[in-house]
Design an enzyme around this catalytic site. Structure first.
Site, short mmCIF file in Angstrom:
data_model
loop_
_atom_site.label_atom_id
_atom_site.label_comp_id
_atom_site.label_asym_id
_atom_site.label_seq_id
_atom_site.Cartn_x
_atom_site.Cartn_y
_atom_site.Cartn_z
N GLN A 141 0.74 -1.35 0.01
CA GLN A 141 -0.13 0.15 0.32
C GLN A 141 0.83 1.31 -0.18
O GLN A 141 1.54 1.67 0.67
CB GLN A 141 -0.65 -0.28 1.54
CG GLN A 141 -1.96 0.87 1.23
CD GLN A 141 -2.65 1.16 2.47
OE1 GLN A 141 -1.12 0.92 3.25
NE2 GLN A 141 -3.47 1.09 3.02
N GLU A 146 -9.02 -1.03 6.07
CA GLU A 146 -8.15 -1.58 6.80
C GLU A 146 -8.18 -1.36 8.11
O GLU A 146 -8.22 -2.64 9.14
CB GLU A 146 -7.29 -0.66 6.25
CG GLU A 146 -5.70 -1.22 6.92
CD GLU A 146 -4.65 -0.53 6.88
OE1 GLU A 146 -5.02 0.86 6.07
OE2 GLU A 146 -3.35 -0.20 7.35
C1 LIG Z 1 3.75 -0.79 11.20
C2 LIG Z 1 3.20 0.15 10.27
C3 LIG Z 1 2.76 0.28 8.96
C4 LIG Z 1 2.84 0.98 7.89
N1 LIG Z 1 1.90 0.37 6.39
C5 LIG Z 1 1.76 1.27 6.20
C6 LIG Z 1 1.30 0.65 4.34
O1 LIG Z 1 1.79 0.06 4.37
N2 LIG Z 1 1.62 1.87 3.91
C7 LIG Z 1 1.17 3.23 4.38
O2 LIG Z 1 0.83 4.32 3.43
N3 LIG Z 1 2.13 3.68 5.59
C8 LIG Z 1 1.92 2.70 6.00
N4 LIG Z 1 2.66 3.16 7.66
C9 LIG Z 1 2.06 4.63 7.98
C10 LIG Z 1 0.85 5.00 8.68
O3 LIG Z 1 -0.24 5.10 8.03
C11 LIG Z 1 1.34 6.33 9.11
O4 LIG Z 1 2.64 6.51 10.37
C12 LIG Z 1 0.37 6.96 9.95
O5 LIG Z 1 -0.62 7.37 9.07
C13 LIG Z 1 1.23 8.23 10.45
O6 LIG Z 1 1.45 9.23 9.64
P1 LIG Z 1 2.92 9.62 10.15
O7 LIG Z 1 3.29 9.10 10.83
O8 LIG Z 1 3.05 11.07 9.10
O9 LIG Z 1 2.81 11.11 11.27
P2 LIG Z 1 1.94 12.46 11.84
O10 LIG Z 1 0.38 12.64 10.83
O11 LIG Z 1 3.34 13.29 11.70
O12 LIG Z 1 1.59 12.09 13.11
C14 LIG Z 1 2.46 13.05 14.33
C15 LIG Z 1 1.14 12.78 15.37
O13 LIG Z 1 0.38 13.95 15.26
C16 LIG Z 1 -1.03 13.69 15.36
N5 LIG Z 1 -1.78 14.50 14.40
C17 LIG Z 1 -1.54 14.24 13.34
N6 LIG Z 1 -2.72 15.21 13.26
C18 LIG Z 1 -3.71 15.48 13.36
C19 LIG Z 1 -4.92 15.65 13.73
N7 LIG Z 1 -5.47 16.18 12.70
N8 LIG Z 1 -6.02 15.14 15.53
C20 LIG Z 1 -5.19 14.93 16.38
N9 LIG Z 1 -3.68 14.55 16.03
C21 LIG Z 1 -2.41 14.50 14.93
C22 LIG Z 1 -0.92 12.22 15.16
O14 LIG Z 1 -1.99 11.07 15.78
C23 LIG Z 1 1.06 11.85 15.56
O15 LIG Z 1 0.51 11.10 17.01
C24 LIG Z 1 2.78 2.27 8.45
C25 LIG Z 1 2.72 2.91 9.77
C26 LIG Z 1 3.36 1.57 10.74
C27 LIG Z 1 3.85 2.20 11.66
#
Ligand SMILES: Cc1cc2nc3c(=O)[nH]c(=O)nc-3n(C[C@H](O)[C@H](O)[C@H](O)COP(=O)(O)OP(=O)(O)OC[C@H]3O[C@@H](n4cnc5c(N)ncnc54)[C@H](O)[C@@H]3O)c2cc1C
Length: 374
Positions: free
Chosen positions: A121, A239
């Protein structure tokens, strides 16, 4: 809804249990990738040849044409038996099933279900996780092709998959969710490269994926031009719909193991330990009732939607409390003990991040499920 098995369901469950007893791998699941990946692919192939994959999918696309109850019994029995995870992320196949053309379904779904072709994905990017609508990977038309440039991050099984479901910007920079399109990208296309990322638990589950003038035929578009958000929402809803009886059975199994360890360590009567285990039991009961409600929705044909954010939150809270309790019971020995408890504990921390963080699930529940102003 009557929660007991009908005679037909009981027969189905007994047949499945007998098959699992014969076929579940006897050798333990390897701890690390890529050995674990090959192991789970082999397991899915076995399940597929036994007729136990995609039970509720239509027969013409490789499914078994059964209903959500049979699917749920399957997940429950797999969890109870301690079966390995599936190699394919079912929600990606669901996207093709829901949004694909007849040609795409015929081309991709059989290989997807049989685990001959594994998908990943490609949604998240370095600057676009929670705020996915800000993604910057672009897809520009050129004749009957699209040229993709950009980068994806945290792509689970990205190092191993043969196809990636990629979200790319096809509208203006400012178009946000209205200018995104989904594409099916073979990972062996020239210009696509992958770099594995090591997780806190030492595993190599995901990769960074780079696109440098990656050319794909326009027919690889999934859904409509600039209609990628619809594909995204459907994919993520599936998902996040984690609350099925499979998770419950898996957690119950783990809790029984933790209770057994507590007894062996003379903690069976310890008030702190019994209270902690009792608290997990309470969460499991909430998860059970919630899963039953969700199953009842599916059995009555209610479409899967934003309410799966509740499933994901309940599942995450249960898993994290369960593994936290395991560490309390094991103490420092968790680092040494067999059973991989510390690794499981670390992975449980990821549950509140993957598929959208717990904060984002709460935003969705308040805005789209409860209709509260954000
Ligand atoms: C084990 C694992 C597998 C994964 N697999 C995939 C995959 O196969 N494909 C893929 O595309 N992605 C994948 N991901 C990525 C995952 O979808 C993202 O890490 C997740 O959506 C959070 O994005 P970020 O890491 O950029 O954090 P950020 O978006 O930068 O968030 C940082 C913090 O800020 C908070 N925050 C941000 N915006 C808001 C808001 N509007 N309101 C309240 N709080 C907020 C978040 O909750 C978090 O605590 C995976 C992640 C993990 C850990």
């Amino acid at each position: 809804m009557d929660l007991r098995d009908t005679p037909e369901e009981a027969e189905f469950r007994a047949r499945l249990r007998a098959w699992l007893a014969e076929n579940i791998p006897s050798e333990p699941e390897p701890e690390t990738m890529p050995a674990r990946f090959h192991y789970i692919v082999a397991w899915q192939k076995k399940l597929y040849s036994g007729g136990w994959v995609a039970l509720s999918w239509p027969r013409e696309y490789g499914g078994q044409g059964l209903g959500p109850v049979e699917e749920s019994i399957l997940n429950q029995e797999l969890g109870r038996a301690g079966a390995p995870a599936a190699a394919s992320f079912t929600f990606l196949g669901r996207s093709v099933l829901t949004h694909g053309t007849e040609e795409q379904k015929a081309r991709y779904l059989p290989g997807f279900l049989s685990a001959e072709e594994i998908w990943c994905q490609g949604f998240s990017e370095p600057e676009a996780g929670s705020d996915l609508a800000s993604l910057r990977t672009t897809a520009v038309p050129d004749g009957d092709e699209y040229v993709i440039n950009g980068q994806k991050l945290w792509t689970s099984r990205g190092s191993f998959a043969q196809f990636c479901l990629v979200l790319a910007r096809t509208g203006t920079k400012e178009s946000r969710h209205r200018g995104i399109t989904a594409f099916i990208v073979p990972t062996d296309t020239a210009g696509l490269s992958r770099r594995p990322l090591i997780m806190a638990n030492g595993d190599e589950e995901f990769a960074e994926v780079f696109f440098d003038n990656v050319r794909i035929p326009a027919e690889n578009m999934l859904g409509e031009l600039n209609g990628g958000w619809k594909v995204t929402q459907a994919t993520l809803a599936y998902e996040r719909g984690a609350a099925d009886l499979g998770y419950l059975a898996k957690y119950e199994r783990m809790l029984a193991q933790i209770s057994g360890i507590a007894d062996k360590r003379g903690l069976g009567e310890d008030p702190g330990t019994t209270e902690a285990i009792g608290r997990v039991l309470t969460y499991l009961e909430v998860l059970r009732l919630h899963s039953m409600r969700r199953l009842s929705d599916r059995a009555s044909g209610r479409p899967v939607g934003a309410e799966t954010s509740i499933d994901k939150l309940v599942m995450t809270q249960t898993e994290q409390l369960l593994l936290h309790t395991a560490l309390d019971v094991l103490g420092p020995e968790a680092m040494l003990a067999t059973g991989g408890w510390f690794k499981k504990y670390l992975y449980s921390r990821a549950a509140s991040i993957y598929g959208g963080t717990s904060q984002i699930q709460r935003n969705i529940i308040s805005g789209r499920v409860l209709g509260l102003a954000e």
